[in-house]
Design a protein around this motif. Structure first.
Motif, PDB file in Angstrom:
ATOM      1  N   PRO A   1     -89.480  19.907 -75.688  1.00 40.27           N
ATOM      2  CA  PRO A   1     -89.083  18.653 -76.833  1.00 40.27           C
ATOM      3  C   PRO A   1     -88.008  17.824 -76.204  1.00 40.27           C
ATOM      4  O   PRO A   1     -87.518  17.973 -76.016  1.00 40.27           O
ATOM      5  CB  PRO A   1     -89.050  19.023 -78.041  1.00 40.27           C
ATOM      6  N   ASN A   2     -88.379  16.400 -75.894  1.00 38.26           N
ATOM      7  CA  ASN A   2     -87.893  15.090 -76.550  1.00 38.26           C
ATOM      8  C   ASN A   2     -86.809  15.675 -74.850  1.00 38.26           C
ATOM      9  O   ASN A   2     -85.932  15.999 -75.368  1.00 38.26           O
ATOM     10  CB  ASN A   2     -86.590  15.283 -77.361  1.00 38.26           C
ATOM     11  N   ARG A   3     -86.716  15.484 -73.889  1.00 36.61           N
ATOM     12  CA  ARG A   3     -85.738  15.470 -72.665  1.00 36.61           C
ATOM     13  C   ARG A   3     -85.265  13.919 -72.772  1.00 36.61           C
ATOM     14  O   ARG A   3     -84.526  14.302 -71.512  1.00 36.61           O
ATOM     15  CB  ARG A   3     -87.006  15.630 -71.480  1.00 36.61           C
ATOM     16  N   GLY A   4     -85.311  13.244 -73.183  1.00 26.95           N
ATOM     17  CA  GLY A   4     -84.254  11.956 -73.359  1.00 26.95           C
ATOM     18  C   GLY A   4     -83.436  12.044 -74.261  1.00 26.95           C
ATOM     19  O   GLY A   4     -82.577  11.716 -75.057  1.00 26.95           O
ATOM     20  N   GLY A   5     -82.851  13.775 -74.856  1.00 32.70           N
ATOM     21  CA  GLY A   5     -82.520  14.173 -75.911  1.00 32.70           C
ATOM     22  C   GLY A   5     -81.262  13.664 -76.293  1.00 32.70           C
ATOM     23  O   GLY A   5     -80.540  13.954 -74.078  1.00 32.70           O
ATOM     24  N   LEU A   6     -79.885  13.992 -76.828  1.00 36.75           N
ATOM     25  CA  LEU A   6     -78.534  13.384 -76.732  1.00 36.75           C
ATOM     26  C   LEU A   6     -77.834  14.934 -75.119  1.00 36.75           C
ATOM     27  O   LEU A   6     -76.950  13.902 -74.190  1.00 36.75           O
ATOM     28  CB  LEU A   6     -77.638  13.113 -77.971  1.00 36.75           C
ATOM     29  N   LEU A   7     -78.448  15.725 -75.855  1.00 35.80           N
ATOM     30  CA  LEU A   7     -77.099  16.636 -75.034  1.00 35.80           C
ATOM     31  C   LEU A   7     -78.369  17.066 -73.661  1.00 35.80           C
ATOM     32  O   LEU A   7     -77.590  17.168 -72.566  1.00 35.80           O
ATOM     33  CB  LEU A   7     -76.860  17.941 -75.430  1.00 35.80           C
ATOM     34  N   PHE A   8     -80.083  17.055 -73.876  1.00 30.75           N
ATOM     35  CA  PHE A   8     -81.113  17.645 -73.608  1.00 30.75           C
ATOM     36  C   PHE A   8     -80.811  16.546 -71.845  1.00 30.75           C
ATOM     37  O   PHE A   8     -80.637  16.902 -70.395  1.00 30.75           O
ATOM     38  CB  PHE A   8     -81.933  18.402 -72.844  1.00 30.75           C
ATOM     39  N   SER A   9     -80.475  15.267 -72.030  1.00 30.28           N
ATOM     40  CA  SER A   9     -80.460  14.404 -70.838  1.00 30.28           C
ATOM     41  C   SER A   9     -79.376  14.514 -69.838  1.00 30.28           C
ATOM     42  O   SER A   9     -79.176  14.312 -68.513  1.00 30.28           O
ATOM     43  CB  SER A   9     -80.229  13.155 -71.871  1.00 30.28           C
ATOM     44  N   LYS A  10     -78.342  14.950 -70.539  1.00 27.20           N
ATOM     45  CA  LYS A  10     -76.942  15.472 -69.428  1.00 27.20           C
ATOM     46  C   LYS A  10     -77.243  16.565 -69.097  1.00 27.20           C
ATOM     47  O   LYS A  10     -77.006  16.002 -67.724  1.00 27.20           O
ATOM     48  CB  LYS A  10     -76.086  15.399 -70.785  1.00 27.20           C
ATOM     49  N   ILE A  11     -77.855  17.358 -69.545  1.00 26.81           N
ATOM     50  CA  ILE A  11     -78.133  18.628 -68.371  1.00 26.81           C
ATOM     51  C   ILE A  11     -78.749  18.031 -67.481  1.00 26.81           C
ATOM     52  O   ILE A  11     -78.633  19.042 -66.398  1.00 26.81           O
ATOM     53  CB  ILE A  11     -78.910  20.004 -69.787  1.00 26.81           C
ATOM     54  N   GLU A  12     -80.551  18.082 -67.992  1.00 22.46           N
ATOM     55  CA  GLU A  12     -81.509  17.717 -66.984  1.00 22.46           C
ATOM     56  C   GLU A  12     -80.933  16.658 -66.315  1.00 22.46           C
ATOM     57  O   GLU A  12     -80.833  16.787 -64.575  1.00 22.46           O
ATOM     58  CB  GLU A  12     -82.335  16.907 -67.644  1.00 22.46           C
ATOM     59  N   TYR A  13     -79.501  16.075 -66.153  1.00 22.12           N
ATOM     60  CA  TYR A  13     -78.897  14.309 -64.987  1.00 22.12           C
ATOM     61  C   TYR A  13     -78.284  15.820 -64.001  1.00 22.12           C
ATOM     62  O   TYR A  13     -78.237  15.047 -62.916  1.00 22.12           O
ATOM     63  CB  TYR A  13     -78.747  13.816 -65.532  1.00 22.12           C
ATOM     64  N   HIS A  14     -77.414  16.629 -64.518  1.00 15.81           N
ATOM     65  CA  HIS A  14     -76.635  16.679 -63.767  1.00 15.81           C
ATOM     66  C   HIS A  14     -76.925  18.742 -63.439  1.00 15.81           C
ATOM     67  O   HIS A  14     -76.760  18.257 -62.045  1.00 15.81           O
ATOM     68  CB  HIS A  14     -75.015  18.160 -64.816  1.00 15.81           C
ATOM     69  N   TYR A  15     -78.734  18.728 -63.560  1.00 16.45           N
ATOM     70  CA  TYR A  15     -79.133  19.848 -63.120  1.00 16.45           C
ATOM     71  C   TYR A  15     -79.575  19.824 -61.839  1.00 16.45           C
ATOM     72  O   TYR A  15     -79.344  19.951 -60.273  1.00 16.45           O
ATOM     73  CB  TYR A  15     -79.694  20.756 -63.815  1.00 16.45           C
ATOM     74  N   TYR A  16     -80.402  17.869 -62.076  1.00 19.44           N
ATOM     75  CA  TYR A  16     -80.940  17.798 -60.677  1.00 19.44           C
ATOM     76  C   TYR A  16     -79.648  16.704 -59.684  1.00 19.44           C
ATOM     77  O   TYR A  16     -80.276  16.612 -58.509  1.00 19.44           O
ATOM     78  CB  TYR A  16     -81.518  16.645 -61.229  1.00 19.44           C
ATOM     79  N   VAL A  17     -78.966  16.195 -60.232  1.00 19.99           N
ATOM     80  CA  VAL A  17     -78.091  15.399 -59.342  1.00 19.99           C
ATOM     81  C   VAL A  17     -77.062  16.225 -58.850  1.00 19.99           C
ATOM     82  O   VAL A  17     -76.458  15.738 -57.566  1.00 19.99           O
ATOM     83  CB  VAL A  17     -77.130  14.052 -59.601  1.00 19.99           C
ATOM     84  N   THR A  18     -76.039  17.112 -59.495  1.00 20.03           N
ATOM     85  CA  THR A  18     -74.931  17.980 -59.625  1.00 20.03           C
ATOM     86  C   THR A  18     -75.263  19.275 -58.813  1.00 20.03           C
ATOM     87  O   THR A  18     -74.553  19.477 -57.505  1.00 20.03           O
ATOM     88  CB  THR A  18     -74.011  17.483 -60.534  1.00 20.03           C
ATOM     89  N   LEU A  19     -76.090  19.572 -59.340  1.00 18.53           N
ATOM     90  CA  LEU A  19     -76.295  21.217 -58.884  1.00 18.53           C
ATOM     91  C   LEU A  19     -77.512  21.625 -58.147  1.00 18.53           C
ATOM     92  O   LEU A  19     -77.216  22.088 -57.848  1.00 18.53           O
ATOM     93  CB  LEU A  19     -76.891  21.665 -60.380  1.00 18.53           C
ATOM     94  N   ARG A  20     -78.295  20.754 -58.576  1.00 21.09           N
ATOM     95  CA  ARG A  20     -79.884  21.529 -57.597  1.00 21.09           C
ATOM     96  C   ARG A  20     -79.365  20.856 -55.740  1.00 21.09           C
ATOM     97  O   ARG A  20     -79.860  21.791 -54.958  1.00 21.09           O
ATOM     98  CB  ARG A  20     -80.665  20.646 -58.197  1.00 21.09           C
ATOM     99  N   PRO A  21     -78.007  20.013 -55.585  1.00 20.33           N
ATOM    100  CA  PRO A  21     -78.257  19.612 -54.282  1.00 20.33           C
ATOM    101  C   PRO A  21     -77.410  20.565 -53.689  1.00 20.33           C
ATOM    102  O   PRO A  21     -77.708  20.845 -52.155  1.00 20.33           O
ATOM    103  CB  PRO A  21     -77.947  17.885 -54.401  1.00 20.33           C
ATOM    104  N   LEU A  22     -76.671  21.362 -54.228  1.00 20.49           N
ATOM    105  CA  LEU A  22     -75.887  22.373 -53.855  1.00 20.49           C
ATOM    106  C   LEU A  22     -76.226  23.895 -53.367  1.00 20.49           C
ATOM    107  O   LEU A  22     -76.429  23.711 -52.122  1.00 20.49           O
ATOM    108  CB  LEU A  22     -75.106  22.774 -54.649  1.00 20.49           C
ATOM    109  N   TRP A  23     -77.539  24.028 -53.855  1.00 20.10           N
ATOM    110  CA  TRP A  23     -78.132  24.883 -52.988  1.00 20.10           C
ATOM    111  C   TRP A  23     -79.518  24.584 -51.693  1.00 20.10           C
ATOM    112  O   TRP A  23     -80.087  25.368 -50.796  1.00 20.10           O
ATOM    113  CB  TRP A  23     -78.883  26.308 -54.320  1.00 20.10           C
ATOM    114  N   ARG A  24     -79.948  22.865 -52.318  1.00 23.02           N
ATOM    115  CA  ARG A  24     -81.304  22.772 -51.586  1.00 23.02           C
ATOM    116  C   ARG A  24     -80.790  22.663 -49.881  1.00 23.02           C
ATOM    117  O   ARG A  24     -80.736  22.308 -48.894  1.00 23.02           O
ATOM    118  CB  ARG A  24     -81.534  21.821 -52.051  1.00 23.02           C
ATOM    119  N   ASN A  25     -79.177  21.848 -49.708  1.00 27.38           N
ATOM    120  CA  ASN A  25     -78.207  21.735 -48.753  1.00 27.38           C
ATOM    121  C   ASN A  25     -77.816  22.968 -48.149  1.00 27.38           C
ATOM    122  O   ASN A  25     -77.832  22.624 -47.016  1.00 27.38           O
ATOM    123  CB  ASN A  25     -77.236  20.413 -49.267  1.00 27.38           C
TER     124      ASN A  25
END
Length: 256
Positions: free
Chosen positions: A232-256
């Motif tokens: 629910p509400n992916r653009g929420g105040l907290l979850f939007s930040k979590i989702e951003y850092h998951y795909y931008v900061t964390l996910r590239p660490l193990w994909r690379n």
């Protein structure tokens, strides 16, 4: 004689409680069956169009609702069994099971209002972690001690931001708009937590913030990034930040 009279009153109260458990279990079972039926309309094993499978079963949006409502169904069946064994079914159809109790009515009414606001007002419009944290705090603080004033305070703490979110962002097009309702829910959550600490020094009160934060955080991250469910509400105040850092900061660490 005094002890016998006290024992008789305790037995009567227990009979009334089990009778209400009987009715509550039936209501919970009916609710769980209804939502399991509605969830069955969500594709579970993947749609097949022109010989191509659209999704694997573990990516289905039906997994989490099925799990939640199946657990509610089991809980209702267990409660029903306990109530029947304790004589609740026999008493449920008598005046004992239907008697008026002001505190019981306030308890049931407060829980119903809190859950109604959570499901219909907060979840579609407010960050899931914030909404869940507020409701969990309200339910624990308001009802673990059985005090009427706490029940009413917790209900008000959820009702006010719920009404604001419902009226200020009623249409679906407004659900992911500015986070004024998110900030209001966060403020209500913080104020209720501070009020709880000021009036309750128990171990339950000290553990409440941890439960209120970790439970929705683990649930929503597991749904979004583990099972890849639509939350629910992916653009929420907290979850939007979590989702951003998951795909931008964390996910590239193990994909690379």
């Amino acid at each position: 004689m005094g002890i016998e009279k006290l024992q008789a009153e305790l037995d009567k109260d227990l009979e009334m409680l089990r009778a209400r458990d009987f009715w509550g279990a039936l209501a919970l079972i009916c609710c769980a069956v209804f939502f399991l039926w509605r969830t069955s309309f969500i594709p579970f094993l993947g749609e097949n169009r022109a010989g191509v499978s659209g999704a694997e079963w573990y990516n289905s949006a039906a997994i989490v609702p099925f799990g939640i409502w199946f657990a509610m169904l089991l809980l209702g069946l267990v409660l029903l069994r306990i109530a029947i064994k304790a004589g609740g079914a026999k008493r449920a159809f008598s005046a004992v099971g239907l008697g008026w109790d002001r505190q019981e009515a306030i308890r049931i009414g407060s829980i119903a209002v809190i859950m109604g606001m959570f499901i219909f007002a907060l979840v579609p419009r407010v960050d899931f972690i914030l909404a869940s944290g507020l409701v969990i705090t309200a339910l624990i603080y308001g009802f673990h001690a059985g005090r009427v004033e706490r029940m009413l305070q917790s209900a008000v703490a959820v009702i006010l931001p719920g009404i604001y979110a419902l009226f200020m962002h009623f249409p679906q097009a407004e659900w992911n708009k500015p986070h004024d309702d998110d900030w209001l829910v966060m403020a209500a959550w913080v104020l209720l937590t501070l009020w709880m600490f000021a009036h309750d020094r128990s171990r339950i009160a000290r553990a409440t913030p941890w439960v209120a934060v970790l439970t929705p955080l683990i649930l929503v991250t597991a749904m979004a990034f583990g099972f890849r469910q639509n939350v629910p509400n992916r653009g929420g105040l907290l979850f939007s930040k979590i989702e951003y850092h998951y795909y931008v900061t964390l996910r590239p660490l193990w994909r690379n």
